[in-house]
Design a protein around this motif. Structure first.
Motif, PDB file in Angstrom:
ATOM      1  N   ARG A  83       5.912   3.537   2.218  1.00 35.98           N
ATOM      2  CA  ARG A  83       7.203   3.964   1.673  1.00 35.98           C
ATOM      3  C   ARG A  83       7.095   4.788   0.402  1.00 35.98           C
ATOM      4  O   ARG A  83       8.001   5.570   0.082  1.00 35.98           O
ATOM      5  N   GLY A  84       6.019   4.588  -0.363  1.00 31.25           N
ATOM      6  CA  GLY A  84       5.949   5.201  -1.682  1.00 31.25           C
ATOM      7  C   GLY A  84       4.823   6.191  -1.850  1.00 31.25           C
ATOM      8  O   GLY A  84       3.798   6.137  -1.167  1.00 31.25           O
ATOM      9  N   ILE A  85       5.002   7.111  -2.795  1.00 36.47           N
ATOM     10  CA  ILE A  85       3.966   8.081  -3.143  1.00 36.47           C
ATOM     11  C   ILE A  85       4.009   8.298  -4.653  1.00 36.47           C
ATOM     12  O   ILE A  85       5.083   8.294  -5.265  1.00 36.47           O
ATOM     13  N   ARG A  86       2.846   8.436  -5.244  1.00 36.75           N
ATOM     14  CA  ARG A  86       2.717   8.648  -6.690  1.00 36.75           C
ATOM     15  C   ARG A  86       1.958   9.949  -6.927  1.00 36.75           C
ATOM     16  O   ARG A  86       1.038  10.280  -6.188  1.00 36.75           O
ATOM     17  N   TYR A  87       2.327  10.640  -7.991  1.00 39.05           N
ATOM     18  CA  TYR A  87       1.637  11.891  -8.322  1.00 39.05           C
ATOM     19  C   TYR A  87       1.793  12.205  -9.796  1.00 39.05           C
ATOM     20  O   TYR A  87       2.680  11.682 -10.478  1.00 39.05           O
ATOM     21  N   LYS A  88       0.908  13.084 -10.270  1.00 40.52           N
ATOM     22  CA  LYS A  88       1.033  13.635 -11.617  1.00 40.52           C
ATOM     23  C   LYS A  88       1.633  15.036 -11.541  1.00 40.52           C
ATOM     24  O   LYS A  88       2.600  15.341 -12.225  1.00 40.52           O
ATOM     25  N   ASN A  89       1.036  15.869 -10.715  1.00 43.20           N
ATOM     26  CA  ASN A  89       1.564  17.215 -10.509  1.00 43.20           C
ATOM     27  C   ASN A  89       2.019  17.321  -9.066  1.00 43.20           C
ATOM     28  O   ASN A  89       1.202  17.442  -8.163  1.00 43.20           O
ATOM     29  N   ASN A  90       3.316  17.297  -8.849  1.00 42.42           N
ATOM     30  CA  ASN A  90       3.810  17.304  -7.482  1.00 42.42           C
ATOM     31  C   ASN A  90       3.958  18.720  -6.950  1.00 42.42           C
ATOM     32  O   ASN A  90       4.395  19.616  -7.653  1.00 42.42           O
ATOM     33  N   SER A  91       3.588  18.910  -5.689  1.00 39.78           N
ATOM     34  CA  SER A  91       3.742  20.212  -5.053  1.00 39.78           C
ATOM     35  C   SER A  91       4.723  20.158  -3.891  1.00 39.78           C
ATOM     36  O   SER A  91       4.849  21.120  -3.141  1.00 39.78           O
ATOM     37  N   ILE A 113       0.847  -1.181   0.000  1.00 38.80           N
ATOM     38  CA  ILE A 113       0.000   0.000   0.000  1.00 38.80           C
ATOM     39  C   ILE A 113       0.886   1.235   0.000  1.00 38.80           C
ATOM     40  O   ILE A 113       1.796   1.364   0.816  1.00 38.80           O
ATOM     41  N   ALA A 114       0.624   2.120  -0.941  1.00 40.15           N
ATOM     42  CA  ALA A 114       1.342   3.379  -1.048  1.00 40.15           C
ATOM     43  C   ALA A 114       0.311   4.488  -1.260  1.00 40.15           C
ATOM     44  O   ALA A 114      -0.895   4.232  -1.305  1.00 40.15           O
TER      45      ALA A 114
END
Length: 250
Positions: free
Chosen positions: A102-110, A74-75
């Motif tokens: 541990r992980g994170i996903r994004y399209k537009n990171n802030s 799970i991230a």
């Protein structure tokens, strides 16, 4: 190595005229779709990584426990939450699962990589927008995972031959034989292929009267389940290696 991943997000499509659907009903659809994915993965004994959208993740605690109990990762999937909100939710979910996120996903990171590292993330999965034109643009990106500020950055996988990305839309519309050949040829050149699908693609949009653009209606719902079944069967038949993202990185 095949890194199979799923974005668990609520379907945002509007409904057809004369029909309404509440946020709670949308959440129930997301849960039902995710359980269908879990069933298919269990049949084929393949582990995957689930990137759950931060704004809904605390409403899915029972589902998260089921995902984790089945051995999947799970991230987080980040859309528009503040860093403070991300950190609060991260601590909350880690307490529920008794496991680190541990992980994170994004399209537009802030967020900066340093901020993500301080928040306890070890890797970032950056993906692009899969609209009607983007999936078929020929792109050139490095397939290498790089590390900056103590965070591993995983690029979106792109076929070195067709230059098609391995995103949700491409999986949905390409004939399975062509897609399989694309994966096979890519793994001859690159160390891994990261594939991602969206939970909303497993929705019966006609049953729920969602308005979906014509180019996104193809192979949704049960057809998407069948397509995933076919792909996982092929993976096992060819004895191709799969991994959760966190295992591959670390």
């Amino acid at each position: 190595m095949i890194l199979l991943t799923f974005n668990i997000i609520s379907i945002e499509a509007e409904t057809q005229k004369g029909f309404e659907i509440s946020n709670e009903e949308r959440l129930q659809i997301t849960q039902s779709n995710t359980r269908a994915i879990l069933r298919i993965l269990d049949i084929h004994d393949i582990k995957a990584s689930f990137f759950v959208e931060i704004s809904i993740i605390e409403k899915l605690k029972d589902l998260l426990k089921a995902i984790s109990a089945q051995g999947h990762e799970i991230a987080f999937y980040h859309q528009n939450s503040s860093l403070e909100r991300v950190e609060l939710v991260k601590h909350s979910i880690q307490d529920v699962l008794e496991k680190n996120i541990r992980g994170i996903r994004y399209k537009n990171n802030s967020f900066t990589l340093q901020e993500l590292k301080q928040s306890g993330f070890n890797y970032v999965s950056a993906i692009d927008h899969a609209d009607i034109l983007f999936p078929f643009k020929r792109l050139k990106k490095s397939p290498e995972i790089i590390e900056e500020d103590g965070v591993s950055i995983i690029p979106e996988s792109i076929s070195p031959y067709s230059q098609l990305p391995y995103n949700d839309f491409v999986f949905q519309v390409l004939p399975m034989k062509y897609y399989q050949n694309m994966v096979f040829e890519t793994l001859k050149k690159d160390d891994f292929v990261m594939i991602y699908l969206d939970s909303w693609q497993f929705t019966d949009v006609n049953k729920h009267h969602f308005k979906i653009p014509f180019h996104r209606k193809w192979n949704l719902g049960k057809k998407m389940e069948d397509k995933l079944e076919s792909f996982l069967s092929w993976i096992n038949e060819k004895e191709m290696a799969t991994s959760r993202v966190k295992d591959y990185i670390f």
